[in-house]
Design a protein around this motif. Structure first.
Motif, mmCIF file in Angstrom:
data_model
loop_
_atom_site.group_PDB
_atom_site.id
_atom_site.type_symbol
_atom_site.label_atom_id
_atom_site.label_comp_id
_atom_site.label_asym_id
_atom_site.label_seq_id
_atom_site.Cartn_x
_atom_site.Cartn_y
_atom_site.Cartn_z
ATOM 1 N N THR A 45 0.832 -1.200 0.000
ATOM 2 C CA THR A 45 0.000 0.000 0.000
ATOM 3 C C THR A 45 0.865 1.249 0.000
ATOM 4 O O THR A 45 0.610 2.194 -0.751
ATOM 5 C CB THR A 45 -0.938 0.001 1.221
ATOM 6 O OG1 THR A 45 -1.768 -1.155 1.160
ATOM 7 C CG2 THR A 45 -1.806 1.249 1.251
ATOM 8 N N ARG A 46 1.915 1.255 0.827
ATOM 9 C CA ARG A 46 2.821 2.409 0.870
ATOM 10 C C ARG A 46 3.504 2.618 -0.473
ATOM 11 O O ARG A 46 3.658 3.759 -0.917
ATOM 12 C CB ARG A 46 3.881 2.219 1.951
ATOM 13 C CG ARG A 46 3.368 2.411 3.335
ATOM 14 C CD ARG A 46 4.485 2.317 4.332
ATOM 15 N NE ARG A 46 3.955 2.191 5.672
ATOM 16 C CZ ARG A 46 4.613 1.649 6.664
ATOM 17 N NH1 ARG A 46 5.824 1.188 6.480
ATOM 18 N NH2 ARG A 46 4.065 1.569 7.854
ATOM 19 N N THR A 47 3.924 1.537 -1.089
ATOM 20 C CA THR A 47 4.596 1.635 -2.382
ATOM 21 C C THR A 47 3.655 2.225 -3.422
ATOM 22 O O THR A 47 4.042 3.114 -4.185
ATOM 23 C CB THR A 47 5.105 0.252 -2.840
ATOM 24 O OG1 THR A 47 6.005 -0.261 -1.855
ATOM 25 C CG2 THR A 47 5.797 0.327 -4.178
ATOM 26 N N ARG A 48 2.434 1.734 -3.448
ATOM 27 C CA ARG A 48 1.449 2.265 -4.397
ATOM 28 C C ARG A 48 1.162 3.738 -4.125
ATOM 29 O O ARG A 48 1.045 4.539 -5.055
ATOM 30 C CB ARG A 48 0.156 1.457 -4.320
ATOM 31 C CG ARG A 48 0.274 0.078 -4.908
ATOM 32 C CD ARG A 48 -1.029 -0.670 -4.801
ATOM 33 N NE ARG A 48 -0.882 -2.020 -5.306
ATOM 34 C CZ ARG A 48 -1.671 -3.010 -4.967
ATOM 35 N NH1 ARG A 48 -2.681 -2.815 -4.149
ATOM 36 N NH2 ARG A 48 -1.472 -4.218 -5.471
ATOM 37 N N THR A 49 1.048 4.099 -2.859
ATOM 38 C CA THR A 49 0.790 5.484 -2.487
ATOM 39 C C THR A 49 1.948 6.373 -2.903
ATOM 40 O O THR A 49 1.743 7.463 -3.451
ATOM 41 C CB THR A 49 0.539 5.600 -0.973
ATOM 42 O OG1 THR A 49 -0.575 4.769 -0.630
ATOM 43 C CG2 THR A 49 0.240 7.029 -0.561
ATOM 44 N N THR A 50 3.161 5.923 -2.666
ATOM 45 C CA THR A 50 4.347 6.688 -3.047
ATOM 46 C C THR A 50 4.391 6.899 -4.548
ATOM 47 O O THR A 50 4.659 8.012 -5.023
ATOM 48 C CB THR A 50 5.624 5.973 -2.571
ATOM 49 O OG1 THR A 50 5.581 5.847 -1.147
ATOM 50 C CG2 THR A 50 6.874 6.735 -2.974
ATOM 51 N N GLU A 51 4.116 5.856 -5.304
ATOM 52 C CA GLU A 51 4.105 5.977 -6.765
ATOM 53 C C GLU A 51 3.031 6.952 -7.228
ATOM 54 O O GLU A 51 3.250 7.760 -8.124
ATOM 55 C CB GLU A 51 3.915 4.609 -7.420
ATOM 56 C CG GLU A 51 5.112 3.698 -7.295
ATOM 57 C CD GLU A 51 6.368 4.298 -7.914
ATOM 58 O OE1 GLU A 51 6.299 4.848 -9.029
ATOM 59 O OE2 GLU A 51 7.426 4.225 -7.263
ATOM 60 N N LYS A 52 1.869 6.873 -6.612
ATOM 61 C CA LYS A 52 0.773 7.786 -6.973
ATOM 62 C C LYS A 52 1.158 9.225 -6.649
ATOM 63 O O LYS A 52 0.900 10.135 -7.449
ATOM 64 C CB LYS A 52 -0.516 7.389 -6.235
ATOM 65 C CG LYS A 52 -1.731 8.140 -6.696
ATOM 66 C CD LYS A 52 -2.038 7.843 -8.152
ATOM 67 C CE LYS A 52 -3.316 8.512 -8.578
ATOM 68 N NZ LYS A 52 -3.580 8.354 -9.999
ATOM 69 N N LEU A 53 1.784 9.441 -5.492
ATOM 70 C CA LEU A 53 2.225 10.792 -5.138
ATOM 71 C C LEU A 53 3.254 11.322 -6.126
ATOM 72 O O LEU A 53 3.198 12.489 -6.528
ATOM 73 C CB LEU A 53 2.812 10.807 -3.726
ATOM 74 C CG LEU A 53 1.802 10.825 -2.585
ATOM 75 C CD1 LEU A 53 2.504 10.614 -1.249
ATOM 76 C CD2 LEU A 53 1.027 12.121 -2.569
ATOM 77 N N LYS A 54 4.167 10.476 -6.540
ATOM 78 C CA LYS A 54 5.162 10.883 -7.535
ATOM 79 C C LYS A 54 4.476 11.295 -8.831
ATOM 80 O O LYS A 54 4.845 12.302 -9.442
ATOM 81 C CB LYS A 54 6.154 9.755 -7.804
ATOM 82 C CG LYS A 54 7.146 9.537 -6.697
ATOM 83 C CD LYS A 54 8.075 8.383 -7.038
ATOM 84 C CE LYS A 54 9.037 8.093 -5.910
ATOM 85 N NZ LYS A 54 9.902 6.938 -6.213
ATOM 86 N N GLN A 55 3.481 10.531 -9.242
ATOM 87 C CA GLN A 55 2.741 10.857 -10.454
ATOM 88 C C GLN A 55 2.021 12.198 -10.310
ATOM 89 O O GLN A 55 2.024 13.018 -11.229
ATOM 90 C CB GLN A 55 1.725 9.764 -10.779
ATOM 91 C CG GLN A 55 2.333 8.467 -11.230
ATOM 92 C CD GLN A 55 1.278 7.367 -11.370
ATOM 93 O OE1 GLN A 55 0.109 7.556 -11.063
ATOM 94 N NE2 GLN A 55 1.719 6.207 -11.832
#
Length: 73
Positions: A45-55
């Protein structure tokens, strides 16, 4: 944690213990396994959230750049 789980599973398979100790070991293995799965889910979940924030930050920068170019013309 995974090493602990593997050690406990090996212990369960190779050591002769009383039924009560076997039950406690099985319970501990189950709890540790559940904890590991929960941590893996949190990490995913953290990884997905981090990727989404980067986007989102990238999109923000792109839009700000576009606005700046538009306002200069």
């Amino acid at each position: 944690m995974k090493k602990d789980l593997e050690r406990m599973q090996y212990q369960q398979q190779t050591q002769a213990v009383t039924a009560k100790k076997e039950e406690a070991l099985v319970k501990a293995i189950g709890e540790l396994s559940k904890h590991i799965k929960e941590r893996e889910m949190e990490l995913t979940t953290r990884t997905r959230t981090t990727e989404k924030l980067k986007q989102l930050f990238s999109e923000k920068e792109r839009l700000l750049h576009e606005i700046k170019i538009t306002s200069e013309n």
